[in-house]
Design an enzyme around this catalytic site. Structure first.
Site, PDB file in Angstrom:
ATOM      1  N   GLU A  50      38.988   1.269  -6.829  1.00 32.26           N
ATOM      2  CA  GLU A  50      38.955  -0.077  -6.245  1.00 32.26           C
ATOM      3  C   GLU A  50      40.202  -0.417  -5.430  1.00 32.26           C
ATOM      4  O   GLU A  50      40.927  -1.374  -5.747  1.00 32.26           O
ATOM      5  CB  GLU A  50      38.758  -1.125  -7.344  1.00 32.26           C
ATOM      6  CG  GLU A  50      37.456  -0.966  -8.088  1.00 32.26           C
ATOM      7  CD  GLU A  50      37.224  -2.048  -9.144  1.00 32.26           C
ATOM      8  OE1 GLU A  50      38.065  -2.952  -9.285  1.00 32.26           O
ATOM      9  OE2 GLU A  50      36.203  -1.974  -9.834  1.00 32.26           O
ATOM     10  N   GLU A  57      31.269   2.343 -12.274  1.00 30.01           N
ATOM     11  CA  GLU A  57      31.491   1.255 -13.243  1.00 30.01           C
ATOM     12  C   GLU A  57      30.348   0.267 -13.152  1.00 30.01           C
ATOM     13  O   GLU A  57      29.914  -0.090 -12.045  1.00 30.01           O
ATOM     14  CB  GLU A  57      32.780   0.456 -12.944  1.00 30.01           C
ATOM     15  CG  GLU A  57      34.056   1.116 -13.331  1.00 30.01           C
ATOM     16  CD  GLU A  57      35.294   0.264 -13.056  1.00 30.01           C
ATOM     17  OE1 GLU A  57      35.197  -0.987 -13.033  1.00 30.01           O
ATOM     18  OE2 GLU A  57      36.353   0.860 -12.850  1.00 30.01           O
TER      19      GLU A  57
HETATM   20  O1  IFM Z   1      38.677  -3.787 -15.992  1.00 29.63           O
HETATM   21  C1  IFM Z   1      38.332  -3.686 -14.638  1.00 29.63           C
HETATM   22  C2  IFM Z   1      38.613  -2.292 -14.125  1.00 29.63           C
HETATM   23  O2  IFM Z   1      39.953  -1.948 -14.300  1.00 29.63           O
HETATM   24  C3  IFM Z   1      38.292  -2.200 -12.655  1.00 29.63           C
HETATM   25  N1  IFM Z   1      36.951  -2.668 -12.398  1.00 29.63           N
HETATM   26  C4  IFM Z   1      36.552  -3.936 -12.945  1.00 29.63           C
HETATM   27  C5  IFM Z   1      36.859  -3.965 -14.436  1.00 29.63           C
HETATM   28  C6  IFM Z   1      36.439  -5.324 -15.031  1.00 29.63           C
HETATM   29  O3  IFM Z   1      37.162  -6.346 -14.428  1.00 29.63           O
END
Ligand code: IFM
Length: 445
Positions: A162, A355
């Protein structure tokens, strides 16, 4: 939903037999053992009063550094194919740091779980700065050191996590480390991370590694109305979230007007940045409703957005929200994937959802089960629509340090009592384990 007869009568459709099922974590959020590594920008940030809502730090977090064997046993019990974790750059810079990941990789492989390391998940060494171009070269050197040690056993790699959030939250708005509030002057941070990614891809390939991806956060952007000002604001937000990082990587160009704002020899850098990827990772949580600026500061999803931004984020009405207040919109995942396929065509390599998850309290987390169930069905609809998706990783294995929110947001399939470090699998852990078994049984026919 774990025992819901309706779910039994209407199972999640079968995914392909070779679909990759996994869970994700990141180093700073779970490892702890901060005194056994060099500091990162997050250590400095959390030490400043008021930066983290509950005043906590990640100095101990889930103490995974010392409890990794127990956590690998949890992964094995869950029955995932793969575990996405991140390598802490400050730890690798410290004596014995790479030994830790070496052991972890061996333990995972012994447990039948494929290691999928992310090289950067926001914990930049405290003496480095993404505003400086040299950080990109330093990242490539670090990538070489990691692949040199783990590359004989690690067969799938992620460069960055990200970079959009790290740019926006860390450098434009200042709600994450390193806490800079540069607004659009943060754009070089985006460019240098992209360059770092491209140089790292080259370094990994030079060391013989393959199967390389990146984990970018994306979501549909929904305009607040069909009024021109709202459409324009939503299109701008879409550029920031969905195009600013995807287009240099996939097309070798910045969205119109942005290349001119980037530092250095941008056209030469874009050749490095667009090194072909083996797959493209997408982190999906929710769509965003966006309208014209409202001239006031807005508090949204835990983030304070200043009035000067050329857009404002609005509530998505009529949908459930997680305990974090994030909207639950599974169909947004189908929309996102089909949009990417239509937008980038054969320039988009196979996709992996790196994710997806939600924050809810409690051990009997039926709402998390409903969230995951809904998103897996939505993902399957994208497959049916012809999007080439090869895997799905739940965020996250453990409750952990949720950045500026501290420990108040629980994303884990496994509950962590942070006072005792006791791990307790939640109802969603059992549900996912059963779903993976059912998927494999169906795949076997
Ligand atoms: O915890 C975060 C992660 O580090 C990066 N993506 C989103 C998750 C939830 O906010």
């Amino acid at each position: 939903m774990a025992n819901d007869p309706r779910a039994a009568a209407h199972p999640i459709p079968p995914f392909p037999a070779d679909f990759l099922w996994g869970v994700s974590t990141s180093a700073h959020q779970i490892e702890g053992a901060a005194d056994e590594r060099e500091p990162s920008v997050w250590d400095a940030f959390t030490a400043e009063p008021g930066r983290v809502k509950d005043g906590s730090t990640a100095a101990v977090a889930c103490d995974h550094y010392h409890r990794h064997a127990e956590d690998v046993a949890l992964l094995s019990g869950l029955g995932v194919d793969a575990y996405r974790f991140s390598v802490s750059w400050p730890r690798v810079n410290s004596p014995g740091g790479l030994d830790f990941y070496d052991r972890l990789v061996d333990e995972l492989l012994s447990a039948g779980v494929r290691p999928v390391p992310t090289l950067f998940h926001w914990d930049l060494p405290a003496d480095l700065d993404w505003l400086k171009r040299d950080t990109a070269s330093r990242f490539a050197e670090y990538a070489s050191a990691v692949v040199g040690r783990l590359g004989d056993r690690v067969k799938k790699w992620i460069t960055l996590n990200e970079p959009a959030e790290h740019t926006l939250l860390g450098h434009a708005l200042g709600t994450h480390a390193p806490g800079k509030q540069l607004l659009f002057d943060a754009l070089p941070v985006a460019h240098h991370q992209l360059l770092a990614h491209g140089l790292a891809v080259q370094a990994l390939r030079a060391a013989g590694a393959g199967d390389i991806g990146i984990a970018n956060s994306h979501g549909p952007t929904w305009p607040a109305s069909q009024e021109p000002a709202d459409l324009e604001a939503a299109a701008f937000y879409d550029v920031l979230l969905n195009r600013l990082f995807a287009e240099p990587l996939l097309l070798g160009e910045y969205p119109q007007g942005l290349g001119e704002l980037m530092p250095g020899d941008v056209s030469a850098d874009l050749k490095v940045i667009s090194e072909p990827l083996d797959w493209y990772g997408i982190n999906y949580y929710a769509p965003t409703r966006v309208g014209a600026p409202q001239g006031t500061e807005i508090e949204f999803g835990g983030i304070t957005m200043p009035a000067e931004l050329p857009f404002s984020v609005r509530e998505i009405e009529g949908v459930p929200v997680t305990d974090f207040g994030w909207p639950v919109v599974p169909e947004g995942l189908t929309e996102l994937l089909t949009t990417f396929r239509d937008r980038y065509g054969d320039r988009l390599p196979p996709v992996i959802i790196t994710e997806n998850g939600c924050s809810y309290e409690g051990l009997d987390d039926q709402a998390r089960i409903a969230y995951l169930d809904g998103h897996l069905r939505a993902l399957h609809r994208a497959l049916e629509a012809g999007v080439d998706v090869r895997g799905y990783f739940v965020w996250s294995l453990l409750d952990n340090f949720e950045w500026a929110e501290g420990y108040a947001r629980r994303f884990g399939l496994v509950h962590v009592d942070f006072a005792t470090q006791t791990r307790t699998p939640k109802a969603s852990y059992a549900w996912l384990r059963n779903e993976l078994r059912a998927q494999r049984a169906r795949a076997r026919g």
